[in-house]
Structure formats: structure tokens, C-alpha cells
Design a protein around this motif. Structure first.
Motif, PDB file in Angstrom:
ATOM      1  N   SER A 230      34.599  45.321  45.570  1.00  0.00           N
ATOM      2  CA  SER A 230      34.870  46.759  45.530  1.00  0.00           C
ATOM      3  C   SER A 230      36.200  47.060  44.854  1.00  0.00           C
ATOM      4  O   SER A 230      36.334  48.042  44.114  1.00  0.00           O
ATOM      5  N   VAL A 231      37.211  46.204  45.083  1.00  0.00           N
ATOM      6  CA  VAL A 231      38.514  46.408  44.448  1.00  0.00           C
ATOM      7  C   VAL A 231      38.409  46.202  42.944  1.00  0.00           C
ATOM      8  O   VAL A 231      38.940  47.000  42.148  1.00  0.00           O
ATOM      9  N   LYS A 232      37.686  45.176  42.528  1.00  0.00           N
ATOM     10  CA  LYS A 232      37.524  44.913  41.094  1.00  0.00           C
ATOM     11  C   LYS A 232      36.784  46.049  40.398  1.00  0.00           C
ATOM     12  O   LYS A 232      37.192  46.510  39.328  1.00  0.00           O
ATOM     13  N   ALA A 233      35.698  46.536  41.033  1.00  0.00           N
ATOM     14  CA  ALA A 233      34.922  47.619  40.431  1.00  0.00           C
ATOM     15  C   ALA A 233      35.753  48.894  40.312  1.00  0.00           C
ATOM     16  O   ALA A 233      35.705  49.592  39.292  1.00  0.00           O
ATOM     17  N   ALA A 234      36.539  49.210  41.354  1.00  0.00           N
ATOM     18  CA  ALA A 234      37.376  50.410  41.328  1.00  0.00           C
ATOM     19  C   ALA A 234      38.468  50.284  40.280  1.00  0.00           C
ATOM     20  O   ALA A 234      38.793  51.248  39.577  1.00  0.00           O
ATOM     21  N   ARG A 235      39.058  49.106  40.178  1.00  0.00           N
ATOM     22  CA  ARG A 235      40.118  48.884  39.188  1.00  0.00           C
ATOM     23  C   ARG A 235      39.597  49.110  37.774  1.00  0.00           C
ATOM     24  O   ARG A 235      40.248  49.745  36.939  1.00  0.00           O
ATOM     25  N   GLU A 236      38.399  48.621  37.507  1.00  0.00           N
ATOM     26  CA  GLU A 236      37.814  48.788  36.179  1.00  0.00           C
ATOM     27  C   GLU A 236      37.437  50.240  35.911  1.00  0.00           C
ATOM     28  O   GLU A 236      37.581  50.736  34.786  1.00  0.00           O
TER      29      GLU A 236
END
Length: 355
Positions: free
Chosen positions: A226-232
Motif C-alpha cells: 500500500s505504501v509503494k502504490a501510494a508513493r507511485e
């Protein structure tokens, strides 16, 4: 009592000191590390130092509950929790390692994560206090489902020690996030407020949002995916998370400005017409830090017009550091004070004059 005193139960000594003060009518100025003397009124009375009453009474990592004595340094408690992969989710300031758990609860100051997880009071499950009747009483419990009875425990949060001497507190703790990152986005304040409103309607793992006057700072926390998807999705530049510690500890360059420091609590989507001065927007817009030499009446009028209130964090900058209460609400404060501290010996003047 020395801050270097080993873990010890000094509750009997503290109770005796309160009973002596009651018998002589001597006001008491309750103090731990003295790190939050800038907050609220200056108070008066004979010093009652809680730092010798320290140590963890009980800690059950699997139950997410810790019970700790009031004189325990917050930094010491956090270090123990860190060893179990847990934390005080509301991010209380440690003020150089000198802040104590009792002062943390009494002041009720929360850090950048507060709008997303709750305030200090939301994590208080129970406590022990010495009352103004000279009794050492326990309120609440050590389980999160305990909600029976009058919630004196949470009344202690933010009371600045005016209701009694806190000796022990049980707190809910949370696991540390598995993944985290901090983003910097080049946006001005109006654009950042628009984004806050937009992101609030989306399932994004945001746990801190602050505009430091130059750019928008965001913290993402949660599962790695979830953190990776939000960061992108959000973009921006990934930067050091040290910003949040500096914000929590009042160590950003913004706070070094010599002008009086004000905290405005307002609706996160409003744009108060505050007097001229440097501003820092925290809590996704709900907390506005203001450095201004403007008259306190002008600043509070602006906060009230935005549906909020303003408190001064610079000692001596105004007559009433905390936002004045309406007459009806002050009456309730006085009635509660009379019930728990009938002789008015605990921290007189720390919240409001005459309280």
C-alpha cells in the motif's frame, strides 16, 4: 528526587506530601521534567517533583497495553516499546529525553500522527491519582474494553495537573508500521489544502501531512504494497523521515523565529484570515502554527471566525495562554475542580486564573 533515580515506587512519599499540603493549605506545583512549563499558565506553589516515581509496572506486548509510573521518561518508555516493535502512536514530544509520562498525559500534546490515530486521551485506559481528599485511587483499567464508570482517566489528559496528582497510567500501544516513507511535494498552501480534501476521500495510507511554508510534506505508513502504490500515485521526492521528529520536538527552523508562537486549532479545510506572520500548516490543515507579534485578541478573533481556538505557546506573551472558555464551560471546569480538588492545591493557575 533525581531524574537518575532507579525504578522505584514512591507513591507513599507523594501521597504523604499531598496530605501535608492539604493539612497546611499549601498549593502544590506538580512537575516532572519541567519540559512543558511554557504551556499554559505559570502556576505557583511548593514544588512536587515526580521524577523519582518511575518504572514500568506491567507490560503485555501481546495485549498492546503498558502500565507505567508517572515519573518515567517518555524516551525510556519508547525504548522499551521499540524492543517489542511497538510505539506510542500519538507521537508525544520527548523534549531532549526529559519529558515524563505524567507530563505527557497532563499536557496532552500529540505529534504529527494525531488526526489519523487519535490524541493522548484516546490511548489512556486507566490511571491512579492522588486526589484533593488525600486518597490514592485507581480509575479505569488495563484492558481496552473497560468503559464502565465515569472516565476520570481521560479527564486527566490535558488537565495540566489541576485535577490531581497522576502517579500511574495504563496506555494502549500499537505495532510500528511495517513500511514508511516521507514525500516532499512542491505545492503552495492553497493547493496543499485542496489536496488534503481530495486525499481524505481516498484510501491512502497517510499518517502525517504538513506544509512547512515551502513545500508539502507527507508521510505514508502501512504495508509495503500500500505504501509503494501510494508513493507511485502521489509522486514527489522521497526525503528523510527526520522531518517528523524535528516537527514533533519543535526543532524546525520555523520555531526558532523570536516572535510569539501560537497554535490555532481549526477545521482542516478552512482558510482563516490570521494576522501577518510566518505559518506552518500541520495535521492536514487542522493545526496552524503561527509566529506573530499581533495582539492576542486579533489572533483569537481570527481563530474563532474559523470555528476554532488559539493558544499561545510563548510564556508571558499574553495574559491567558489558553483560549478563554465560555462562561458555561468554565462553570463545569470549576465544578469538576471542586469535586476532585476541593482545597484547590493542585497546580493553581496552570490552566486558567482562579482554577
Amino acid at each position: 528526587m533525581s531524574s537518575a533515580t532507579p525504578d522505584a515506587d514512591r507513591s507513599e512519599e507523594l501521597l504523604a506530601q499531598v496530605c501535608t499540603a492539604l493539612s497546611t493549605g499549601t498549593p502544590l506545583l506538580i512537575q516532572g521534567g519541567g519540559t512543558k512549563a511554557f504551556y499554559g499558565g505559570q502556576g505557583s506553589g511548593s514544588l512536587l517533583d515526580t521524577r523519582g516515581h518511575r518504572g514500568i509496572v506491567n507490560y503485555e506486548p501481546t495485549e498492546l497495553v503498558v502500565t507505567v509510573r508517572a515519573g518515567t521518561p517518555v524516551a525510556e518508555l519508547e525504548a522499551v516499546l521499540e524492543g517489542e516493535g511497538q510505539t506510542l502512536a500519538f507521537e508525544p514530544p520527548q523534549f531532549g529525553g526529559q519529558a515524563t509520562v505524567g507530563g505527557m498525559v497532563a499536557a496532552g500534546l500529540s505529534g504529527p500522527r494525531r488526526p489519523w490515530v487519535g490524541a493522548v486521551r484516546d490511548f489512556v485506559l486507566g490511571c491512579r491519582i492522588v486526589t484533593g481528599h488525600g486518597k490514592h485511587l485507581r480509575f479505569g483499567g488495563e484492558v481496552m474494553k473497560n468503559v464502565a464508570g465515569y472516565d476520570v482517566s481521560r479527564l486527566m489528559a490535558g488537565s495540566l495537573g489541576c485535577l490531581g496528582l497522576l502517579t500511574e497510567v495504563s496506555l494502549k500501544v500499537l505495532p510500528k508500521p511495517r513500511s514508511a516513507c516521507t514525500l516532499r511535494l512542491e505545492l503552495d498552501v492553497p493547493a496543499a489544502l485542496d489536496r488534503f480534501a481530495e486525499w481524505g476521500r481516498q484510501p491512502l495510507p497517510i499518517t502525517a501531512a504538513c506544509h512547512d511554508g515551502e513545500a508539502l510534506m507527507l508521510r505514508l505508513e502501512g504495508g509495503e504494497g500500500s505504501v509503494k502504490a501510494a508513493r507511485e500515485a502521489l509522486g514527489g521526492e522521497q526525503v528523510s523521515p527526520a522531518f517528523w521528529t524535528a516537527l514533533r520536538e519543535f526543532q524546525l527552523d520555523f520555531f526558532a523565529d523570536p516572535a510569539p508562537l501560537w497554535r490555532l486549532s481549526v477545521a482542516n479545510d478552512c482558510r482563516p484570515a490570521v494576522p501577518a506572520g510566518a505559518q506552518l500548516v500541520d495535521w492536514g490543515g487542522a493545526q496552524r502554527w503561527l509566529k506573530s507579534a499581533a495582539d492576542s485578541t486579533e489572533i483569537r478573533r481570527a481563530a474563532a471566525a474559523a470555528g476554532g481556538h488559539a493558544s499561545c505557546f510563548t510564556p508571558g506573551a499574553c495574559d491567558s495562554p489558553l483560549h478563554p472558555l465560555p462562561a458555561a464551560l468554565m462553570r463545569y471546569h470549576r465544578q469538576l475542580k471542586a469535586q476532585l480538588d476541593p482545597q484547590g492545591i493542585f497546580n493553581p493557575g496552570r490552566m486558567y486564573a482562579g482554577l
